[in-house]
Design a protein around this motif. Structure first.
Motif, PDB file in Angstrom:
ATOM      1  N   GLY A  63      55.849  64.537  60.498  1.00  0.00           N
ATOM      2  CA  GLY A  63      54.855  63.949  59.610  1.00  0.00           C
ATOM      3  C   GLY A  63      55.175  64.138  58.145  1.00  0.00           C
ATOM      4  N   PRO A  64      54.594  63.307  57.255  1.00  0.00           N
ATOM      5  CA  PRO A  64      54.956  63.329  55.826  1.00  0.00           C
ATOM      6  C   PRO A  64      54.692  64.664  55.132  1.00  0.00           C
ATOM      7  N   GLU A 110      68.175  67.205  58.884  1.00  0.00           N
ATOM      8  CA  GLU A 110      68.321  68.458  59.618  1.00  0.00           C
ATOM      9  C   GLU A 110      67.093  69.351  59.405  1.00  0.00           C
ATOM     10  N   PHE A 111      66.501  69.781  60.511  1.00  0.00           N
ATOM     11  CA  PHE A 111      65.393  70.729  60.467  1.00  0.00           C
ATOM     12  C   PHE A 111      65.724  71.903  61.388  1.00  0.00           C
ATOM     13  N   ASP A 112      65.035  73.019  61.161  1.00  0.00           N
ATOM     14  CA  ASP A 112      65.260  74.152  62.050  1.00  0.00           C
ATOM     15  C   ASP A 112      64.598  73.886  63.399  1.00  0.00           C
ATOM     16  N   GLU A 113      64.798  74.775  64.342  1.00  0.00           N
ATOM     17  CA  GLU A 113      64.317  74.547  65.700  1.00  0.00           C
ATOM     18  C   GLU A 113      62.812  74.730  65.841  1.00  0.00           C
ATOM     19  N   LEU A 114      62.141  75.207  64.797  1.00  0.00           N
ATOM     20  CA  LEU A 114      60.699  75.428  64.872  1.00  0.00           C
ATOM     21  C   LEU A 114      59.892  74.255  64.344  1.00  0.00           C
ATOM     22  N   THR A 115      60.555  73.286  63.720  1.00  0.00           N
ATOM     23  CA  THR A 115      59.843  72.173  63.106  1.00  0.00           C
ATOM     24  C   THR A 115      59.130  71.337  64.166  1.00  0.00           C
ATOM     25  N   PRO A 116      57.835  71.067  63.996  1.00  0.00           N
ATOM     26  CA  PRO A 116      57.118  70.276  65.004  1.00  0.00           C
ATOM     27  C   PRO A 116      57.494  68.801  64.952  1.00  0.00           C
ATOM     28  N   ARG A 117      58.099  68.333  66.039  1.00  0.00           N
ATOM     29  CA  ARG A 117      58.342  66.886  66.159  1.00  0.00           C
ATOM     30  C   ARG A 117      57.075  66.304  66.758  1.00  0.00           C
ATOM     31  N   ASN A 118      56.134  65.961  65.907  1.00  0.00           N
ATOM     32  CA  ASN A 118      54.762  65.792  66.385  1.00  0.00           C
ATOM     33  C   ASN A 118      54.191  64.412  66.128  1.00  0.00           C
ATOM     34  N   CYS A 119      55.027  63.415  65.925  1.00  0.00           N
ATOM     35  CA  CYS A 119      54.473  62.190  65.363  1.00  0.00           C
ATOM     36  C   CYS A 119      54.318  61.014  66.318  1.00  0.00           C
ATOM     37  N   MET A 120      55.309  60.721  67.094  1.00  0.00           N
ATOM     38  CA  MET A 120      55.325  59.428  67.784  1.00  0.00           C
ATOM     39  C   MET A 120      55.150  59.577  69.288  1.00  0.00           C
ATOM     40  N   PRO A 121      54.045  59.180  69.867  1.00  0.00           N
ATOM     41  CA  PRO A 121      52.834  58.689  69.185  1.00  0.00           C
ATOM     42  C   PRO A 121      51.941  59.840  68.745  1.00  0.00           C
ATOM     43  N   THR A 153      38.649  62.311  63.507  1.00  0.00           N
ATOM     44  CA  THR A 153      40.017  62.717  63.850  1.00  0.00           C
ATOM     45  C   THR A 153      41.035  61.804  63.190  1.00  0.00           C
ATOM     46  N   LEU A 154      40.771  60.510  63.163  1.00  0.00           N
ATOM     47  CA  LEU A 154      41.688  59.587  62.489  1.00  0.00           C
ATOM     48  C   LEU A 154      41.760  59.891  60.994  1.00  0.00           C
ATOM     49  N   CYS A 155      40.605  60.180  60.382  1.00  0.00           N
ATOM     50  CA  CYS A 155      40.600  60.524  58.953  1.00  0.00           C
ATOM     51  C   CYS A 155      41.404  61.791  58.691  1.00  0.00           C
ATOM     52  N   ALA A 156      41.226  62.805  59.533  1.00  0.00           N
ATOM     53  CA  ALA A 156      41.952  64.057  59.352  1.00  0.00           C
ATOM     54  C   ALA A 156      43.449  63.868  59.585  1.00  0.00           C
ATOM     55  N   THR A 157      43.789  63.120  60.625  1.00  0.00           N
ATOM     56  CA  THR A 157      45.196  62.927  60.973  1.00  0.00           C
ATOM     57  C   THR A 157      45.958  62.248  59.842  1.00  0.00           C
ATOM     58  N   LEU A 158      45.348  61.217  59.254  1.00  0.00           N
ATOM     59  CA  LEU A 158      45.989  60.522  58.144  1.00  0.00           C
ATOM     60  C   LEU A 158      45.873  61.302  56.844  1.00  0.00           C
ATOM     61  N   GLY A 159      44.669  61.805  56.558  1.00  0.00           N
ATOM     62  CA  GLY A 159      44.431  62.459  55.281  1.00  0.00           C
ATOM     63  C   GLY A 159      45.243  63.722  55.090  1.00  0.00           C
ATOM     64  N   PHE A 160      45.463  64.482  56.152  1.00  0.00           N
ATOM     65  CA  PHE A 160      46.237  65.712  56.041  1.00  0.00           C
ATOM     66  C   PHE A 160      47.738  65.461  56.028  1.00  0.00           C
ATOM     67  N   GLY A 161      48.149  64.237  56.325  1.00  0.00           N
ATOM     68  CA  GLY A 161      49.578  63.938  56.333  1.00  0.00           C
ATOM     69  C   GLY A 161      50.296  64.442  57.560  1.00  0.00           C
ATOM     70  N   TYR A 162      49.552  64.707  58.629  1.00  0.00           N
ATOM     71  CA  TYR A 162      50.194  65.141  59.862  1.00  0.00           C
ATOM     72  C   TYR A 162      50.915  63.976  60.546  1.00  0.00           C
ATOM     73  N   HIS A 163      50.435  62.749  60.286  1.00  0.00           N
ATOM     74  CA  HIS A 163      51.001  61.568  60.914  1.00  0.00           C
ATOM     75  C   HIS A 163      51.057  60.427  59.926  1.00  0.00           C
ATOM     76  N   ASP A 167      52.018  55.896  63.497  1.00  0.00           N
ATOM     77  CA  ASP A 167      51.842  56.781  64.654  1.00  0.00           C
ATOM     78  C   ASP A 167      50.487  56.566  65.315  1.00  0.00           C
ATOM     79  N   LEU A 168      49.466  56.296  64.496  1.00  0.00           N
ATOM     80  CA  LEU A 168      48.130  56.092  65.032  1.00  0.00           C
ATOM     81  C   LEU A 168      48.062  54.799  65.853  1.00  0.00           C
ATOM     82  N   ILE A 169      48.732  53.757  65.341  1.00  0.00           N
ATOM     83  CA  ILE A 169      48.765  52.495  66.086  1.00  0.00           C
ATOM     84  C   ILE A 169      49.430  52.717  67.440  1.00  0.00           C
TER      85      ILE A 169
END
Length: 253
Positions: A63-64, A110-121, A153-163, A167-169
């Motif tokens: 996420g951004p 390149e990211f370390d092994e702890l980075t959350p690949r948390n976006c799609m979907p 949840t949609l507001c938080a997901t977008l507003g916090f920049g987690y996704h 990704d939401l679509i």
């Protein structure tokens, strides 16, 4: 602000609690009837949790706020909960949300092994949508609660920049396809169910392919591709509503 952040952060973090409340309502008569209802939210949550991480591995996106921002530290000053998982060190540059990330040809970072690949979907979107769907036949208070939890949840997901918005679509299309498959399984995989699942899966794969191979083209023509992406999602929503409405038992005259 502090109030808005902590309120949405609570909603975002307590999504499992909302799922449990819906499950308690749906399964309230299990002990008496000695059987589970035909379709309930627990099964949907489990399938989303099983399939979603597998897609993360195929499509590793961050996420951004993690890739281009200051991470969760951005809200440290206003959060009432201590942040035990600093994420600032994962970002390639401190851009978002102050400065939009530059548009360039996608390439691996390149990211370390702890980075959350948390976006799609977006699984938070998928789970919140599942809660919304499973509250449609409940009492009015439960329906209002399901709608509120989805919107917040949609507001938080977008507003916090987690996704990202994309990704939401994909998350909505993903959960509707899963829900359609579960309900079709209960019905014995009739033709309408197979068509709905096949269509949802096709749109989902098309979204992933377009995000991967056409991002620059879509970025150059946002007013063309943005509505097209929303239209693709809307077509799956329409197909799901229309098909499942035909599955509902008709009242005798």
């Amino acid at each position: 602000g502090a109030i808005g952040f902590n309120f949405l952060d609570f909603v975002y973090g307590q999504l499992p609690v909302a799922g449990v409340l819906v499950a308690l309502y749906q399964l309230r008569n299990v002990a008496v009837e000695r059987r589970f209802p035909r379709h309930h939210v627990v099964r949907s949550f489990l399938m989303i949790g099983l399939l979603g991480p597998a897609i993360y591995m195929v499509y590793p996106v961050v996420g951004p706020i993690f890739a281009y921002g200051t991470g969760t530290e951005h809200w440290a000053a206003v959060s009432v909960w201590a942040d035990a998982w600093p994420t600032r060190q994962w970002a390639v540059a401190e851009l978002w949300p102050t400065t939009p990330p530059p548009l360039s040809v996608p390439h691996p970072i390149e990211f370390d092994e702890l980075t959350p690949r948390n976006c799609m979907p977006s699984l938070h979107t998928a789970w919140a949508t599942a809660i919304f769907l499973h509250t449609r036949k409940g009492p009015r208070a439960l329906r209002y609660a399901g709608t509120f939890w989805l919107v917040a949840t949609l507001c938080a997901t977008l507003g916090f920049g987690y996704h990202y918005g994309a990704d939401l679509i994909a998350g909505v299309v993903f959960v509707l396809t899963v829900e359609a498959a579960l309900r079709s399984y209960d019905r014995g995989w009739d033709r309408s169910g197979l068509q709905l699942v096949a269509y949802g899966a096709t749109v989902f794969v098309a979204l992933l392919a377009s995000y991967r191979y056409l991002p620059m083209e879509m970025a150059r023509h946002p007013w063309l591709y943005g509505p097209l992406l929303l239209l693709a999602m809307a077509s799956v929503i329409y197909g799901y509503v229309r098909t499942t409405a035909g599955w509902e038992p008709k009242a005798a005259p």
